[in-house]
Design an enzyme around this catalytic site. Structure first.
Site, PDB file in Angstrom:
ATOM      1  CG  ASP A 125    -116.436 -49.965 -34.596  1.00  0.00           C
ATOM      2  OD1 ASP A 125    -117.471 -49.348 -34.889  1.00  0.00           O
ATOM      3  OD2 ASP A 125    -115.647 -49.606 -33.697  1.00  0.00           O
ATOM      4  CE  LYS A 158    -122.856 -52.834 -35.699  1.00  0.00           C
ATOM      5  NZ  LYS A 158    -121.438 -52.802 -35.299  1.00  0.00           N
ATOM      6  N   GLY A 218    -121.280 -45.782 -35.516  1.00  0.00           N
ATOM      7  CA  GLY A 218    -120.737 -45.188 -36.745  1.00  0.00           C
ATOM      8  C   GLY A 218    -120.686 -46.300 -37.766  1.00  0.00           C
ATOM      9  CG  HIS A 219    -123.576 -48.552 -38.496  1.00  0.00           C
ATOM     10  ND1 HIS A 219    -124.824 -49.111 -38.325  1.00  0.00           N
ATOM     11  CD2 HIS A 219    -122.914 -48.775 -37.330  1.00  0.00           C
ATOM     12  CE1 HIS A 219    -124.894 -49.631 -37.108  1.00  0.00           C
ATOM     13  NE2 HIS A 219    -123.754 -49.422 -36.477  1.00  0.00           N
ATOM     14  CD  GLN A 277    -124.109 -49.159 -29.886  1.00  0.00           C
ATOM     15  OE1 GLN A 277    -125.269 -49.451 -29.597  1.00  0.00           O
ATOM     16  NE2 GLN A 277    -123.824 -48.117 -30.634  1.00  0.00           N
ATOM     17  CB  THR A 317    -114.611 -41.132 -31.028  1.00  0.00           C
ATOM     18  OG1 THR A 317    -114.126 -42.466 -31.143  1.00  0.00           O
ATOM     19  CG2 THR A 317    -115.942 -41.139 -30.306  1.00  0.00           C
TER      20      THR A 317
HETATM   21  P1  GDP Z   1    -119.941 -50.973 -38.189  1.00  0.00           P
HETATM   22  O1  GDP Z   1    -120.008 -50.038 -37.041  1.00  0.00           O
HETATM   23  O2  GDP Z   1    -120.120 -52.400 -37.776  1.00  0.00           O
HETATM   24  O3  GDP Z   1    -120.842 -50.610 -39.332  1.00  0.00           O
HETATM   25  O4  GDP Z   1    -118.433 -50.883 -38.737  1.00  0.00           O
HETATM   26  P2  GDP Z   1    -117.587 -49.540 -38.993  1.00  0.00           P
HETATM   27  O5  GDP Z   1    -118.095 -48.885 -40.207  1.00  0.00           O
HETATM   28  O6  GDP Z   1    -117.492 -48.725 -37.761  1.00  0.00           O
HETATM   29  O7  GDP Z   1    -116.150 -50.141 -39.183  1.00  0.00           O
HETATM   30  C1  GDP Z   1    -115.871 -51.103 -40.186  1.00  0.00           C
HETATM   31  C2  GDP Z   1    -114.775 -50.529 -41.114  1.00  0.00           C
HETATM   32  O8  GDP Z   1    -114.268 -51.565 -41.933  1.00  0.00           O
HETATM   33  C3  GDP Z   1    -115.315 -49.479 -42.073  1.00  0.00           C
HETATM   34  O9  GDP Z   1    -114.300 -48.573 -42.366  1.00  0.00           O
HETATM   35  C4  GDP Z   1    -115.677 -50.310 -43.307  1.00  0.00           C
HETATM   36  O10 GDP Z   1    -115.636 -49.536 -44.501  1.00  0.00           O
HETATM   37  C5  GDP Z   1    -114.574 -51.328 -43.299  1.00  0.00           C
HETATM   38  N1  GDP Z   1    -114.919 -52.653 -43.833  1.00  0.00           N
HETATM   39  C6  GDP Z   1    -116.085 -53.342 -43.791  1.00  0.00           C
HETATM   40  N2  GDP Z   1    -115.932 -54.582 -44.300  1.00  0.00           N
HETATM   41  C7  GDP Z   1    -114.632 -54.676 -44.679  1.00  0.00           C
HETATM   42  C8  GDP Z   1    -113.842 -55.728 -45.248  1.00  0.00           C
HETATM   43  O11 GDP Z   1    -114.287 -56.838 -45.490  1.00  0.00           O
HETATM   44  N3  GDP Z   1    -112.519 -55.438 -45.471  1.00  0.00           N
HETATM   45  C9  GDP Z   1    -111.958 -54.229 -45.190  1.00  0.00           C
HETATM   46  N4  GDP Z   1    -110.669 -54.062 -45.449  1.00  0.00           N
HETATM   47  N5  GDP Z   1    -112.677 -53.233 -44.661  1.00  0.00           N
HETATM   48  C10 GDP Z   1    -113.990 -53.459 -44.389  1.00  0.00           C
HETATM   49  P1  IMO Z   2    -121.030 -49.348 -33.876  1.00  0.00           P
HETATM   50  O1  IMO Z   2    -122.518 -49.427 -34.072  1.00  0.00           O
HETATM   51  C1  IMO Z   2    -117.640 -49.629 -31.149  1.00  0.00           C
HETATM   52  C2  IMO Z   2    -118.294 -48.302 -27.017  1.00  0.00           C
HETATM   53  C3  IMO Z   2    -117.565 -47.059 -26.555  1.00  0.00           C
HETATM   54  C4  IMO Z   2    -117.405 -47.365 -25.073  1.00  0.00           C
HETATM   55  C5  IMO Z   2    -118.698 -48.105 -24.731  1.00  0.00           C
HETATM   56  C6  IMO Z   2    -119.761 -47.205 -24.111  1.00  0.00           C
HETATM   57  O2  IMO Z   2    -120.348 -48.402 -34.779  1.00  0.00           O
HETATM   58  O3  IMO Z   2    -120.430 -50.727 -33.880  1.00  0.00           O
HETATM   59  P2  IMO Z   2    -121.337 -45.294 -25.025  1.00  0.00           P
HETATM   60  O4  IMO Z   2    -121.036 -44.056 -25.809  1.00  0.00           O
HETATM   61  O5  IMO Z   2    -122.280 -46.237 -25.698  1.00  0.00           O
HETATM   62  O6  IMO Z   2    -121.748 -44.990 -23.618  1.00  0.00           O
HETATM   63  O7  IMO Z   2    -119.923 -46.045 -24.897  1.00  0.00           O
HETATM   64  O8  IMO Z   2    -119.178 -48.637 -25.959  1.00  0.00           O
HETATM   65  N1  IMO Z   2    -119.121 -48.128 -28.238  1.00  0.00           N
HETATM   66  C7  IMO Z   2    -118.783 -48.608 -29.434  1.00  0.00           C
HETATM   67  N2  IMO Z   2    -117.664 -49.251 -29.846  1.00  0.00           N
HETATM   68  N3  IMO Z   2    -118.662 -49.415 -32.011  1.00  0.00           N
HETATM   69  C8  IMO Z   2    -119.794 -48.806 -31.602  1.00  0.00           C
HETATM   70  O9  IMO Z   2    -120.883 -48.699 -32.390  1.00  0.00           O
HETATM   71  C9  IMO Z   2    -119.876 -48.332 -30.278  1.00  0.00           C
HETATM   72  N4  IMO Z   2    -120.818 -47.664 -29.564  1.00  0.00           N
HETATM   73  C10 IMO Z   2    -120.347 -47.559 -28.311  1.00  0.00           C
HETATM   74  O10 IMO Z   2    -116.344 -46.900 -27.209  1.00  0.00           O
HETATM   75  O11 IMO Z   2    -116.346 -48.281 -24.903  1.00  0.00           O
HETATM   76 MG    MG Z   3    -118.848 -48.509 -36.162  1.00  0.00          MG
END
Ligand code: GDP
Ligand code: IMO
Ligand code: MG
Length: 430
Positions: free
Chosen positions: A13, A16, A40-41, A230, A307
């Site tokens: 998270d 990416k 979840g991207h 991840q 989630t």
């Molecule tokens: P990923 O799994 O690495 O793609 O990241 P996620 O999408 O799960 O979580 C990142 C969250 O931060 C998302 O809600 C993005 O929209 C948000 N986000 C990404 N870059 C920035 C930033 O520079 N500032 C803020 N405030 N939010 C950001």
């Molecule tokens: P993105 O790509 C954050 C965490 C789960 C749990 C552990 C194992 O959005 O960054 P799993 O379902 O893979 O067996 O869970 O890994 N986890 C993540 N945490 N971002 C993710 O993906 C994750 N994918 C799995 O919360 O702790």
């Molecule tokens: Mg994510």
């Protein structure tokens, strides 16, 4: 040409998805190489937010090809939901989405087993996303999994039923009652019916021999960006085992998950937040249990994209970041979400750990040991709203000092500063 890589350096998270979307116009192909719908991207542009789980984050650019590589695992049910959302947003994924025939399938009973195993781990739960990730990779390594390419073979139904029976027997050994199992409010039978229908949608996509697809593209001079899921600290080998995911999230996963040779790897972009988060269980040395952690969670909207669970929040952990940089050979750092700390008087950064009487500045084997404590260095906050800035010279001095401190500690330049979730809120330093 070489394959550039973008991946997460913390516990996932890091942002990416947003950065891949920003990079996409520079690349001919965006390719996912590991993980599955546990990811979840999030992407934001034109006032709209999109969350992708299995489909690469380049999909909103029709001129760029998007590949789901052999190292990814696919749940047809979740995949179909993503496809439908894309259609609703005016995107036709049939134009530019390619799926490896060698990618493994997450079966309904893999999700069932994920729940069974988590339930059995009283007090020691991993905090899995319950998307069937562990059981599917287990079957892959066990040489008994089903692959996307198998779905078009005559004996698929027979193979599917045999695997299902095998999984149900395992569930029975754990005294699991199938009647207690629901997904999205569906009973197992209802869910399985939807899953089988969704498999037909998956079969309509461009199914390819992805290792040939990618290597011939490279030969033709096409540019490729591999998109990690991840984060490094969730890597099956190097993460905080056993609180990890079941794939290699680090750069080596690109070679096995796409079929590209190590010398074909180009730049490695490592994404990290200006602080740290973790969702699920497991060690997190810099975790904050006080109101500052809560402030980060609220200001950063730190709730899981897959989630919806609240993410645990803490300060930046430099020994962990250095470890991640070492494992991945990061050439460029990308810092996200510093804007979340705009209001903070002081921020803290962990530059070493105390382990018993010893001080260490590396990420140790004993990461699960409560004797391991972070040592923090205070940094003066910038107290400026940075979300509207688009140029490096506009950014406050205290933020640039924070970034310089990180660069000095880890010896890799920060090439991009993200100041908000939108595509446009991105500042390039090169
Ligand atoms: P990923 O799994 O690495 O793609 O990241 P996620 O999408 O799960 O979580 C990142 C969250 O931060 C998302 O809600 C993005 O929209 C948000 N986000 C990404 N870059 C920035 C930033 O520079 N500032 C803020 N405030 N939010 C950001
Ligand atoms: P993105 O790509 C954050 C965490 C789960 C749990 C552990 C194992 O959005 O960054 P799993 O379902 O893979 O067996 O869970 O890994 N986890 C993540 N945490 N971002 C993710 O993906 C994750 N994918 C799995 O919360 O702790
Ligand atoms: Mg994510």
């Amino acid at each position: 040409m070489k394959v550039d890589v973008l991946l997460g350096l913390q516990w996932g998270d890091e942002g990416k998805g947003k950065i891949v979307d920003v990079f996409t116009p520079k690349y001919d192909i965006i390719a996912r190489f590991q993980g599955g719908p546990n990811a979840g991207h999030t992407l934001e542009f034109n006032g709209q937010k999109h969350v992708l789980h299995t489909i690469p984050s380049g999909i909103f650019h029709p001129q760029t090809k998007n590949l789901i590589g052999n190292g990814v695992i696919i749940d047809p049910y979740i995949f179909k939901q993503e496809i439908e959302k894309l259609y609703a947003s005016g995107i036709d994924p049939k134009v530019n989405l390619y799926v490896s025939k060698k990618a493994h399938l997450i079966l309904p009973t893999h999700r069932l087993l994920d729940a069974v195993y988590e339930n059995s781990l009283e007090g020691k739960k991993i905090g899995s996303t319950l998307k069937g990730i562990g059981p599917t990779y287990t079957d892959k390594v066990n040489r008994s999994g089903l692959r996307v390419g198998d779905a078009s073979l005559e004996n698929f139904e027979k193979k599917y039923n045999a695997k299902k029976e095998n999984h149900l027997q395992i569930a029975e050994e754990y005294n699991f009652d199938l009647n207690d199992f629901t997904i999205d409010g569906k009973t197992f039978d209802e869910y399985e019916k939807c899953w089988l229908e969704s498999l037909e949608t998956l079969k309509l996509m461009k199914l390819v021999d992805s290792e040939h697809f990618i290597n011939s593209a490279l030969k033709k001079g096409e540019t490729v960006l591999a998109e990690g899921a991840q984060g490094t600290m969730l890597d099956i080998d190097f993460g905080s085992y056993p609180f990890v995911t079941s794939s290699n999230t680090i750069v080596s996963g690109v070679c096995s998950g796409l079929g590209v040779a190590p010398q074909k790897i180009g730049r490695v972009f490592g994404v990290f937040k200006g602080y740290c988060t973790r969702v699920g269980n497991g060690p997190f040395p810099t975790e904050l249990f006080d109101e500052i952690g809560e402030e980060l969670r609220i200001a950063g909207h730190e709730f899981g994209s897959t989630t919806g669970r609240p993410r645990r929040c803490g300060w930046l952990d430099l020994p962990a970041l250095k470890y991640a940089i070492m494992l991945n050979g990061v050439t460029d750092l990308i810092i996200t979400k510093s804007d979340v700390m705009d209001e903070f008087e002081t921020i803290q950064v962990c530059n070493e750990y105390k382990y018993g009487e010893q001080k260490i500045d590396y990420f140790p084997y004993e990461i699960n040991d409560p004797k391991l404590q972070p040592i923090f260095k205070p940094i003066e906050g910038w107290k400026t709203n940075i979300a509207g800035f688009r140029k490096v010279h506009e950014l406050p001095k205290n933020l640039m000092d924070y970034i310089s401190y990180i660069e000095h500690q880890v010896a890799v330049p920060v090439s991009i500063i993200s100041v908000g979730p939108d595509r446009n809120q991105t500042i390039f330093r090169f």
